[in-house]
Write a protein that holds these residues in place. Sequence first.
Motif, PDB file in Angstrom:
ATOM      1  N   ALA A  20      38.234  38.583  37.440  1.00  0.00           N
ATOM      2  CA  ALA A  20      39.217  37.743  36.555  1.00  0.00           C
ATOM      3  C   ALA A  20      38.781  36.672  35.550  1.00  0.00           C
ATOM      4  CB  ALA A  20      40.431  36.436  37.162  1.00  0.00           C
ATOM      5  N   ILE A  57      44.380  31.595  44.411  1.00  0.00           N
ATOM      6  CA  ILE A  57      42.788  31.241  43.798  1.00  0.00           C
ATOM      7  C   ILE A  57      43.035  30.325  43.839  1.00  0.00           C
ATOM      8  CG2 ILE A  57      41.719  32.057  41.892  1.00  0.00           C
ATOM      9  CD1 ILE A  57      42.793  34.436  41.674  1.00  0.00           C
ATOM     10  N   VAL A 100      48.442  35.234  42.583  1.00  0.00           N
ATOM     11  CA  VAL A 100      48.647  36.726  42.640  1.00  0.00           C
ATOM     12  C   VAL A 100      49.338  37.503  43.467  1.00  0.00           C
ATOM     13  CG1 VAL A 100      46.947  38.678  42.249  1.00  0.00           C
ATOM     14  CG2 VAL A 100      46.332  36.962  41.861  1.00  0.00           C
ATOM     15  N   CYS A 154      36.491  35.886  42.543  1.00  0.00           N
ATOM     16  CA  CYS A 154      37.041  34.995  43.398  1.00  0.00           C
ATOM     17  C   CYS A 154      37.106  36.175  44.487  1.00  0.00           C
ATOM     18  CB  CYS A 154      38.110  35.490  43.255  1.00  0.00           C
ATOM     19  SG  CYS A 154      38.560  33.878  41.374  1.00  0.00           S
ATOM     20  N   CYS A 157      49.671  42.598  35.580  1.00  0.00           N
ATOM     21  CA  CYS A 157      48.257  43.249  35.706  1.00  0.00           C
ATOM     22  C   CYS A 157      48.443  44.759  36.638  1.00  0.00           C
ATOM     23  CB  CYS A 157      46.795  42.485  35.552  1.00  0.00           C
ATOM     24  SG  CYS A 157      47.249  41.590  36.901  1.00  0.00           S
ATOM     25  N   GLN A 181      43.314  35.266  34.071  1.00  0.00           N
ATOM     26  CA  GLN A 181      43.997  37.415  33.757  1.00  0.00           C
ATOM     27  C   GLN A 181      43.180  38.306  34.497  1.00  0.00           C
ATOM     28  OE1 GLN A 181      42.542  38.041  29.859  1.00  0.00           O
ATOM     29  NE2 GLN A 181      43.771  40.389  30.667  1.00  0.00           N
ATOM     30  N   PRO A 182      43.615  38.463  35.537  1.00  0.00           N
ATOM     31  CA  PRO A 182      43.456  39.165  36.978  1.00  0.00           C
ATOM     32  C   PRO A 182      42.670  40.962  36.377  1.00  0.00           C
ATOM     33  CG  PRO A 182      45.080  38.145  37.558  1.00  0.00           C
ATOM     34  CD  PRO A 182      45.200  37.352  36.286  1.00  0.00           C
ATOM     35  N   SER A 235      51.310  44.166  39.248  1.00  0.00           N
ATOM     36  CA  SER A 235      50.888  43.300  39.747  1.00  0.00           C
ATOM     37  C   SER A 235      51.217  41.909  38.963  1.00  0.00           C
ATOM     38  CB  SER A 235      49.639  42.712  40.217  1.00  0.00           C
ATOM     39  OG  SER A 235      48.936  43.689  41.451  1.00  0.00           O
ATOM     40  N   LEU A 247      37.727  39.789  43.323  1.00  0.00           N
ATOM     41  CA  LEU A 247      38.852  39.562  42.227  1.00  0.00           C
ATOM     42  C   LEU A 247      37.645  39.395  41.094  1.00  0.00           C
ATOM     43  CD1 LEU A 247      41.722  40.384  40.749  1.00  0.00           C
ATOM     44  CD2 LEU A 247      41.887  37.505  41.496  1.00  0.00           C
ATOM     45  N   ILE A 301      40.152  44.284  41.789  1.00  0.00           N
ATOM     46  CA  ILE A 301      39.553  44.472  42.644  1.00  0.00           C
ATOM     47  C   ILE A 301      38.846  44.989  42.972  1.00  0.00           C
ATOM     48  CG2 ILE A 301      40.897  43.385  44.782  1.00  0.00           C
ATOM     49  CD1 ILE A 301      42.814  42.023  44.209  1.00  0.00           C
ATOM     50  N   LEU A 355      46.588  46.400  39.830  1.00  0.00           N
ATOM     51  CA  LEU A 355      45.241  45.611  40.520  1.00  0.00           C
ATOM     52  C   LEU A 355      45.803  46.612  42.014  1.00  0.00           C
ATOM     53  CD1 LEU A 355      45.304  42.065  40.872  1.00  0.00           C
ATOM     54  CD2 LEU A 355      43.854  43.131  40.005  1.00  0.00           C
ATOM     55  N   CYS A 378      50.110  37.089  37.931  1.00  0.00           N
ATOM     56  CA  CYS A 378      49.619  35.978  38.607  1.00  0.00           C
ATOM     57  C   CYS A 378      50.396  35.335  37.729  1.00  0.00           C
ATOM     58  CB  CYS A 378      47.598  36.207  37.900  1.00  0.00           C
ATOM     59  SG  CYS A 378      47.100  34.871  38.508  1.00  0.00           S
TER      60      CYS A 378
END
Length: 443
Positions: free
Chosen positions: A359, A337, A319, A369, A299, A347-348, A306, A357, A351, A301, A308
């Motif tokens: 997700a 997390i 992450v 989160c 992803c 799946q982030p 990034s 976060l 942020i 971020l 995860c």
Amino acid sequence: MTLLIVIMNDAERNASRGLLLLRCHTATARTPPLPDLSEEMIMEILLRLPARTLVSLRSVCRSWRNLISSPDFTRNHLRRSRLRNPSLTPLRIACYNSLPFRCSGVRYDSIGVLSVQSIMENPSEPTKVDYFSGQHYYRIVGSCHGLLCFFDEHDYQNTRGILWNPCTGFTFQSPQISGQAFSSGFGYDHLSDSYKLFGIIRKKGPSGVEYSTRIYTFGSTLSWRRIDDSPFGLLGIPTNHFCMAENGVFFGSSRACTINWIVNHVVLYFDLGKETYAHFTLPDTDSSDYLWIQCKKLCVLINCLSVCYGYLRTQPSIVWQMKEYGDAQSWTKLAMISFHGLFSPLQPLYISETDVLLAVSPSFKIVLCNLNDGSVDFPVIDEGAENDPYLSQSICSRMAYIYHESLVSPNGLQGNSSKTLLRFIKPKPNPIVSWVYVRPEVQ
């Protein structure tokens, strides 16, 4: 003293700072242009308004429509949003069902769109989902600059790419190509100022199944170009074994614009400008933990690539963030997390500035989160099952993409579809038309 007409809904009032609402009024498409303001001043005022408001303002007069639709204006508006005021291009989540058919034969052809701002600011208040119904099954490939890219896979012999801007309604279709896209990606090439669709195309040939790597540049291009195939052999993978089942993740910066996939324990990327491949390693993990990694999700971020790591057992997801793109030594642990009954892999998507976060879990439960205190919240989502029971019932196979509302269309392209490819199901709220006072400059 000059009166400027602006169309706003409740969410957009706060975004137009410095403008004073005086009284409600009904405007028409025949509202004359403002004779005592220069075009430069009008453009400066319009650039400070949200994308969705500007879409409505295109109907004020022909000169405004031409101005707001011009490539220079859309680029400047996008640039201003990035550098000064992100509220001009609010974040949205687009979700769809990744399975084209139910066992009963009913096609999943709907796309849901929901507001990130509503989720983040009022998680306990239901966030409504707006639904769009497609003519066929459209598989989302990726998003970039407010554009969503799809593959139209309603028949398994041919495919075509579709570009859609949910904010403006712009759609553009690529030429059809024989076969189906097995692995794909979509992104922006800053060197040529163009948007490109990448796909590994699979089709039946005289000697069996054949694969070829193709790319399409959205514009006046009349065909897909064949390019070099992915260098799986260099990664120790047989050329007939493809490990890029998921869509690639677009990463863009002033230095490089790439599409990225996880292949084994490396990130394989395709440079959209140079149209070449390269790779770098993923972050190292403890050897005992590596055996428990269920899935790895790429992803972007905070403008960094990034990944995860989701685990099989009840231990936190991790992450990682790459501080310098392409430098494997710059992987940094961003967050852990806690399990909280969540099933991996998360799946982030985003942020916030307050380190929250957002997700999505495999069951499409949206999760917030808090990275500061480790707390987890589950926002209330009003999915409107009566509008789209098929999307609401099959939650285990959903996919989600995040995008900004924008005015962008590739190089000022005009939509080339004579029919509506995506129909808005949920009725829009009635806009509020207001008079706005603009303080004149002191001579």
